[in-house]
Design a protein around this motif. Structure first.
Motif, PDB file in Angstrom:
ATOM      1  N   PHE A 240      52.980  20.120   7.490  1.00 28.05           N
ATOM      2  CA  PHE A 240      54.367  20.316   7.917  1.00 28.05           C
ATOM      3  C   PHE A 240      54.740  21.810   7.949  1.00 28.05           C
ATOM      4  N   LEU A 241      54.226  22.587   6.976  1.00 23.30           N
ATOM      5  CA  LEU A 241      54.480  24.037   6.979  1.00 23.30           C
ATOM      6  C   LEU A 241      53.857  24.706   8.207  1.00 23.30           C
ATOM      7  N   ALA A 242      52.766  24.101   8.705  1.00 23.52           N
ATOM      8  CA  ALA A 242      52.103  24.639   9.896  1.00 23.52           C
ATOM      9  C   ALA A 242      52.832  24.244  11.170  1.00 23.52           C
ATOM     10  N   GLY A 243      53.873  23.389  11.031  1.00 20.40           N
ATOM     11  CA  GLY A 243      54.627  22.957  12.201  1.00 20.40           C
ATOM     12  C   GLY A 243      54.068  21.703  12.838  1.00 20.40           C
ATOM     13  N   TYR A 244      53.167  21.025  12.115  1.00 14.77           N
ATOM     14  CA  TYR A 244      52.581  19.798  12.646  1.00 14.77           C
ATOM     15  C   TYR A 244      53.626  18.684  12.683  1.00 14.77           C
ATOM     16  N   SER A 245      53.423  17.740  13.598  1.00 17.96           N
ATOM     17  CA  SER A 245      54.221  16.518  13.604  1.00 17.96           C
ATOM     18  C   SER A 245      53.676  15.595  12.521  1.00 17.96           C
ATOM     19  N   ALA A 246      54.397  14.536  12.228  1.00 16.48           N
ATOM     20  CA  ALA A 246      53.938  13.578  11.218  1.00 16.48           C
ATOM     21  C   ALA A 246      52.584  12.986  11.605  1.00 16.48           C
ATOM     22  N   GLN A 247      52.365  12.814  12.913  1.00 15.33           N
ATOM     23  CA  GLN A 247      51.114  12.233  13.397  1.00 15.33           C
ATOM     24  C   GLN A 247      49.922  13.135  13.096  1.00 15.33           C
ATOM     25  N   GLU A 248      50.163  14.456  12.965  1.00 18.23           N
ATOM     26  CA  GLU A 248      49.086  15.406  12.651  1.00 18.23           C
ATOM     27  C   GLU A 248      49.031  15.715  11.156  1.00 18.23           C
ATOM     28  N   ALA A 249      50.203  15.770  10.513  1.00 15.62           N
ATOM     29  CA  ALA A 249      50.259  16.158   9.099  1.00 15.62           C
ATOM     30  C   ALA A 249      49.737  15.065   8.177  1.00 15.62           C
ATOM     31  N   LEU A 250      50.054  13.821   8.469  1.00 15.43           N
ATOM     32  CA  LEU A 250      49.627  12.725   7.591  1.00 15.43           C
ATOM     33  C   LEU A 250      48.104  12.557   7.541  1.00 15.43           C
ATOM     34  N   PRO A 251      47.389  12.644   8.678  1.00 15.96           N
ATOM     35  CA  PRO A 251      45.915  12.600   8.589  1.00 15.96           C
ATOM     36  C   PRO A 251      45.349  13.729   7.744  1.00 15.96           C
ATOM     37  N   LEU A 252      45.975  14.925   7.803  1.00 15.64           N
ATOM     38  CA  LEU A 252      45.526  16.048   6.978  1.00 15.64           C
ATOM     39  C   LEU A 252      45.696  15.700   5.498  1.00 15.64           C
ATOM     40  N   GLY A 253      46.780  15.003   5.176  1.00 26.68           N
ATOM     41  CA  GLY A 253      47.012  14.567   3.802  1.00 26.68           C
ATOM     42  C   GLY A 253      45.937  13.609   3.328  1.00 26.68           C
ATOM     43  N   VAL A 254      45.547  12.655   4.182  1.00 26.60           N
ATOM     44  CA  VAL A 254      44.506  11.694   3.815  1.00 26.60           C
ATOM     45  C   VAL A 254      43.163  12.407   3.638  1.00 26.60           C
ATOM     46  N   GLN A 255      42.890  13.377   4.491  1.00 32.76           N
ATOM     47  CA  GLN A 255      41.635  14.129   4.384  1.00 32.76           C
ATOM     48  C   GLN A 255      41.572  14.911   3.075  1.00 32.76           C
ATOM     49  N   MET A 256      42.707  15.474   2.639  1.00 32.93           N
ATOM     50  CA  MET A 256      42.711  16.194   1.374  1.00 32.93           C
ATOM     51  C   MET A 256      42.612  15.234   0.187  1.00 32.93           C
ATOM     52  N   SER A 257      43.106  14.003   0.360  1.00 37.28           N
ATOM     53  CA  SER A 257      42.884  12.975  -0.655  1.00 37.28           C
ATOM     54  C   SER A 257      41.395  12.709  -0.806  1.00 37.28           C
ATOM     55  N   ALA A 258      40.709  12.656   0.336  1.00 46.49           N
ATOM     56  CA  ALA A 258      39.258  12.436   0.322  1.00 46.49           C
ATOM     57  C   ALA A 258      38.558  13.561  -0.437  1.00 46.49           C
ATOM     58  N   VAL A 259      39.024  14.782  -0.238  1.00 42.97           N
ATOM     59  CA  VAL A 259      38.437  15.930  -0.949  1.00 42.97           C
ATOM     60  C   VAL A 259      38.585  15.756  -2.457  1.00 42.97           C
ATOM     61  N   MET A 260      39.784  15.363  -2.893  1.00 42.41           N
ATOM     62  CA  MET A 260      40.058  15.193  -4.329  1.00 42.41           C
ATOM     63  C   MET A 260      39.176  14.107  -4.949  1.00 42.41           C
ATOM     64  N   VAL A 261      38.889  13.060  -4.187  1.00 37.45           N
ATOM     65  CA  VAL A 261      38.089  11.956  -4.712  1.00 37.45           C
ATOM     66  C   VAL A 261      36.587  12.254  -4.625  1.00 37.45           C
ATOM     67  N   LEU A 262      36.160  12.826  -3.501  1.00 39.60           N
ATOM     68  CA  LEU A 262      34.727  12.999  -3.250  1.00 39.60           C
ATOM     69  C   LEU A 262      34.122  14.211  -3.963  1.00 39.60           C
ATOM     70  N   MET A 263      34.913  15.271  -4.149  1.00 38.12           N
ATOM     71  CA  MET A 263      34.368  16.493  -4.747  1.00 38.12           C
ATOM     72  C   MET A 263      33.739  16.246  -6.115  1.00 38.12           C
ATOM     73  N   PRO A 264      34.409  15.552  -7.045  1.00 42.52           N
ATOM     74  CA  PRO A 264      33.781  15.307  -8.353  1.00 42.52           C
ATOM     75  C   PRO A 264      32.495  14.493  -8.247  1.00 42.52           C
ATOM     76  N   LYS A 265      32.441  13.553  -7.306  1.00 38.64           N
ATOM     77  CA  LYS A 265      31.243  12.723  -7.147  1.00 38.64           C
ATOM     78  C   LYS A 265      30.068  13.558  -6.650  1.00 38.64           C
ATOM     79  N   VAL A 266      30.352  14.481  -5.731  1.00 39.99           N
ATOM     80  CA  VAL A 266      29.311  15.363  -5.195  1.00 39.99           C
ATOM     81  C   VAL A 266      28.791  16.291  -6.288  1.00 39.99           C
ATOM     82  N   VAL A 267      29.702  16.825  -7.080  1.00 41.63           N
ATOM     83  CA  VAL A 267      29.306  17.728  -8.161  1.00 41.63           C
ATOM     84  C   VAL A 267      28.412  17.011  -9.172  1.00 41.63           C
TER      85      VAL A 267
END
Length: 453
Positions: A240-267
């Motif tokens: 949203f700070l980048a000026g994205y619409s909800a259709q673009e910002a929400l997928p970015l949110g889900v992708q960062m959720s994936a980072v939070m979950v997957l990073m510890p498993k990879v480590v």
């Protein structure tokens, strides 16, 4: 003969960390007595971990990178020199004339320091010798003196191994990594700043009582405090700070959720792969040196599985862009290293025992200093890139990782005196911070010993 060895080393290095480290770890494991099958499996597991880490970093670069650029444009930030990050800085470092000799040289420095009991850190992370190589490569390309470049590798290596000793208590006390340390990278050399911040906050009534961690957030606000939710909130917020619409910002949110979950498993994959050689190395060192304590030096990637580190890293992505605007005369646009900001503040999180509130202060100072130094090293970075054929020199480049290193900056300035005042200021701040960090490390070691008793 030397040309053949040089060609072989370069051949392996050019394949990248995900191939180089498994090969090196597997060979070293066999040489020190780990069974061949176990050594191969350990090497492959490390490779799997680094491939996974690379995929996550690529995801962050491809998705958060454009968002960061859009945010910068939206708020009118005039930052003209792009930060190429460690993915850009490391290949050009390995392509430098210093690179081939740097690996054996750094290993010799480690052996000499271990022999004379000047360090307890046994570095087995060959890939990150590129940090030491970078100092030598920059010093060489700037001064034109090959031996000053060699001295740069030696000095950085010696400092790195001492930093390994310094942070070992934090590794066991906070990350629960007994007998392991992280002697290199932005994590190690910038963490002394966090020790100063911690000491100051401890002396301020009220502030010294504030303790905010991902665990506490989860207790207070339930699912809103879980890493998966924090990732979604931060990712969507950046969108949203980048000026994205909800259709673009929400997928970015889900992708960062994936980072939070997957990073510890990879480590965990990387840690599993490192255990056989770590355990065997400790056995050998114990037999050879009796009851002397040693720490196995590993890649700072092993710290990225901690929820507090991941949370702070995501917070500092947009925050680093704001800090870049506040640095006087700054021309560097944080970009290549934005996805790996967690590396910069990982040990700072441990210094603050997971307190994200304190990490916001120390991390801001760390990124401020890093960006300021990266500005001073723009001509050096561009000269190194030109000398290795990485650029034609028509565009200036910068790198926060290593390009913003006080070790490289102070060492090279000693032979160039391009900015004497800047060198003195950074040297005083950094050396003073290291002095505080030594006291901080001793306190934490005493606390660890007390708990064990």
């Amino acid at each position: 003969m030397w040309e053949g060895i040089e060609t072989g080393i370069n051949y392996i290095v050019d394949m990248g960390a995900s191939v180089m480290l498994p090969i090196v770890i597997a060979i070293l494991s066999v040489l020190i007595g780990v069974k061949v099958g176990k050594a191969i499996r350990a090497g492959l597991m490390i490779g799997v971990g680094f491939v996974g880490l690379g995929l996550i970093v690529d995801l962050m670069n491809s998705q958060l990178g454009p968002a960061a650029a859009a945010m910068s444009e939206r708020f009118g930030l005039s930052l003209s020199v792009i930060d190429i990050g460690w993915p850009g800085a490391s290949p050009m470092t390995w392509a430098s004339e210093i690179a081939t000799i740097a690996i054996p040289l750094a290993i010799v420095v480690n052996i000499v320091m271990l022999t004379f009991k000047l360090t307890k850190t046994v570095n087995i992370d060959i890939w990150n010798i590129w940090h030491m190589t970078f100092t030598g490569a920059i010093a060489y390309v700037v001064t034109g003196n090959f031996w000053i470049g060699i001295l740069g590798v030696i000095v950085h290596a010696a400092i790195a191994y001492k930093l390994g000793d310094l942070w070992a208590p934090m590794m066991v006390d906070y990350f629960e990594l007994d007998g392991i340390t992280v002697p290199h990278g932005t994590s190690a050399y910038m963490a002394p700043i966090a020790c100063v911040v911690d000491e100051i906050i401890e002396r301020i009534p009220g502030l010294n009582k504030i303790d905010i961690t991902a665990d506490i957030l989860q207790e207070k606000v339930g699912i809103l405090g879980e890493p998966i939710t924090i990732g979604a909130i931060l990712g969507t917020g950046v969108g949203f700070l980048a000026g994205y619409s909800a259709q673009e910002a929400l997928p970015l949110g889900v992708q960062m959720s994936a980072v939070m979950v997957l990073m510890p498993k990879v480590v965990k994959c990387i840690m599993e792969g490192l255990l056989p050689i770590s355990d065997r190395a400790k056995e050998i060192m114990t037999k050879k040196f009796g009851n002397s304590e040693f720490y196995i030096g590993l890649d700072p990637a092993i710290l990225l599985g901690d929820p507090q580190v991941i949370t702070a890293g995501l917070i500092f992505m947009p925050l680093t862009l704001l800090i870049a605007v506040l640095v006087p005369g700054n021309r560097v646009m944080p970009f290549g290293d934005l996805a790996t900001i967690g590396f910069f503040i990982a040990i700072a999180v441990a210094v603050h025992k997971g307190n994200i509130f304190r990490t916001l202060f120390s991390g801001s100072l760390i990124m401020y200093m890093t960006i300021w130094i990266a500005n001073q090293t723009i001509p050096w970075m561009t000269a190194l890139a030109t000398s290795t054929g990485s650029t034609d020199g028509t565009h200036m480049i910068a790198a926060l990782d290593q390009g913003g290193s006080p070790i490289t900056y102070i060492f090279t300035q000693l032979f160039t005196f391009e900015n004497i005042i800047g060198m003195i200021v950074i040297a005083v701040i950094y050396i003073g911070s290291c002095y505080v960090a030594i006291k901080c490390s001793k306190k934490r070691m005493a606390a660890v010993n007390e708990q064990e008793e």
